[in-house]
Enzyme design. Structure first.
Site, short mmCIF file in Angstrom:
data_model
loop_
_atom_site.label_atom_id
_atom_site.label_comp_id
_atom_site.label_asym_id
_atom_site.label_seq_id
_atom_site.Cartn_x
_atom_site.Cartn_y
_atom_site.Cartn_z
N SER A 238 0.85 -1.19 0.00
CA SER A 238 0.00 0.00 0.00
C SER A 238 0.89 1.24 0.00
O SER A 238 2.11 1.14 0.05
CB SER A 238 -0.90 0.01 1.23
N LYS A 239 0.24 2.38 -0.03
CA LYS A 239 0.96 3.66 -0.10
C LYS A 239 2.04 3.80 0.95
O LYS A 239 3.03 4.48 0.74
CB LYS A 239 -0.03 4.81 0.05
N ARG A 240 1.81 3.18 2.11
CA ARG A 240 2.82 3.26 3.18
C ARG A 240 4.18 2.78 2.70
O ARG A 240 5.22 3.17 3.22
CB ARG A 240 2.41 2.37 4.36
N HIS A 241 4.18 1.87 1.72
CA HIS A 241 5.44 1.28 1.27
C HIS A 241 6.14 2.10 0.19
O HIS A 241 7.21 1.74 -0.26
CB HIS A 241 5.19 -0.13 0.75
N GLY A 242 5.51 3.17 -0.26
CA GLY A 242 6.11 3.97 -1.33
C GLY A 242 5.17 3.98 -2.52
O GLY A 242 3.96 3.91 -2.36
#
Ligand code: GLU
Length: 467
Positions: A238-242
């Site tokens: 998800s976005k948390r990972h980049g």
């Protein structure tokens, strides 16, 4: 039989790399079998669907070169057809109107939870066989109550669902709009889809869809449910990972070839081969060899592939992508070296197109002023004579090439018994205003003779007059 696959994204956000991998596998499967690949936008959820998201899907697919043989189709343009099949279903007794109130359903649910049963509809209205009433209703599918559904999944192997476990699912809401499982069934049937390749988050929908297709008298397609992509921490990517949206990868300077190569290998392999051209992927990709278990996204490997393609693709192809980044940076590329020349000069030194564009800026920007520290250190009396010497030698070059420039630089170094940095640094400051640039011969070559001579002249004046 002609193989027909489809990619059926819902336009409710960006185009996620997980979705892109699904699209790629569907596309490859179709190509491998001389079939057709269909793009279908599942936009019936009008609250969550946006035009921007539709555009992001179209742009992302175009950037990757995953061209559809048919489509884009839009489900919102098929409402009449869904209504037609819904009426057929009702007439044939494959579906029924359910008038159960919200309160009744809630009560039922609470009761079932209390009894430690799985919450599900109790088929109340199915058994009542109610005549049409002038009250709000939903339409439910008459799911078979006995037997089982066997999915011979091309990735997961045999997956069995007991019909007794499946609900009489709602296929039209009280406002008359059809639900996801129903629209997919109608479209997969009408579009003659032979192979459904999609994320394994849909596995629980599949037996329901198969039962509806059987009720319609059509042979269900083959299915392949592919695993999710995980982040480095083992959680769903998800976005948390980049970066997760395909257009973000474009913005960060990846080549579509690198992203496609990366995604095809994420969960699929062919021996220990790492590099696959699109043609090779089409020849070698086999959905049966896709891993059942989820794979983790590895940015380092993607970068490695990106570098590989930056170095090995024809320079014109890389330049075409670089042009987009130069535009993003609002750089006018007409007044400067050709982008092909920039690619050839910089491709060994960068990992992304964005970095390349960043480094290339200096070749297209007028020299505004000198960095103070750099000028104080390098544009000084000591460097004036070597600068004037190299200027003369460069002026004499007819064939402006990296090699001829290099030779001139060597001659000045020898003349003044200098080591490279003693000449290269003042030259860099003269060319770019500071001490950062690719190797000096490449920098001079790309800037071109007229600009180089002009800028050395200006640097000389600066040393003498301080302005
Ligand atoms: N529209 C669904 C989604 O975006 C996919 C439907 C399908 O592939 O059957 O998750």
């Amino acid at each position: 039989m002609t193989v027909r696959t489809r990619f059926a994204p819902s336009p409710t956000g960006h185009l996620h790399v997980g979705g892109v991998r699904t699209a790629l596998y569907s596309w490859l499967y179709a190509k491998r079998h001389d079939g057709q690949f269909i793009l279908r936008i599942e936009d019936t959820d009008r609250e969550r669907s946006t035009q921007a998201s539709v555009q992001a899907i179209l742009d992302g697919m175009a950037w990757l070169g995953l061209e559809a043989d048919e489509g884009p189709y839009y489900q919102t343009q098929h409402f009449d057809r869904y209504q037609e099949v819904l009426d057929q279903f009702l007439a044939a007794g494959h579906a029924y109107r359910c008038y159960c109130s919200k309160e009744r359903l809630e009560q039922l649910r609470e009761q079932q939870i209390e009894n430690k049963e799985k919450p599900r509809y109790d088929q109340h209205c199915r058994h009542l066989k109610l005549a049409h009433r002038d009250e709000p209703y939903v339409v439910r599918f008459n799911n078979p109550v006995e037997g089982e559904v066997l999915i011979k999944d091309m990735v997961l192997g045999d997956v069995v669902f007991q019909n007794a476990e499946l609900d009489d699912l709602i296929i039209a809401r009280s406002d008359g709009t059809p639900t996801y499982n129903f629209t997919v069934v109608v479209d997969d049937m009408d579009m003659k889809v032979t192979h459904v390749i999609r994320g394994n988050d849909h596995i629980n929908n599949t037996p329901r869809q198969i039962n509806m297709l059987k009720a319609l008298g059509v042979t269900p397609p083959e299915y392949a449910h592919i695993p999710m992509i995980l982040g480095s921490d083992g959680k769903r990517l998800s976005k948390r990972h980049g970066a997760v949206s395909v257009l973000q990868f474009k913005e960060e300077g990846y080549l579509p070839q690198a992203l496609l190569n990366y995604l095809v290998r994420l969960g699929w392999s062919h021996g220990d081969q790492e590099i696959f051209s699109l043609e090779e992927m089409c020849q070698l990709f086999d959905i049966h060899n896709v891993n059942k278990s989820a794979a983790a996204f590895d940015t380092e490997k993607l970068l490695w592939l990106n570098q590989h393609y930056l170095k090995t693709l024809p320079e014109a192809e890389v330049a075409r992508h670089l042009a987009w980044h130069m535009q993003q940076a609002e750089l006018e590329v007409d007044d400067g070296p050709s982008l092909e020349a920039v690619v050839l000069a910089l491709r060994e030194r960068v990992k992304t197109l964005k970095e390349m564009a960043e480094k290339a800026k200096i070749f297209y920007r007028p020299l505004a002023n000198y960095d103070e520290t750099a000028a104080n250190k390098f544009l000084i009396q000591d460097t004036l004579a070597p600068l004037m010497d190299i200027k003369q030698r460069l002026e004499a070059i007819d064939d402006w090439q990296v090699e001829t420039i290099k030779a001139a630089v060597q001659q000045t170094l020898a003349q003044f018994e200098l080591k490279m940095p003693k000449l290269a640094q003042p030259l860099r400051v003269a060319m770019t205003g500071n001490t950062i640039s690719p190797s000096i011969d490449v920098t001079l070559y790309l800037l071109g003779k007229p600009k180089v001579l002009n800028r050395i002249k200006s640097a000389g004046e600066f040393i003498q007059t301080g302005a």
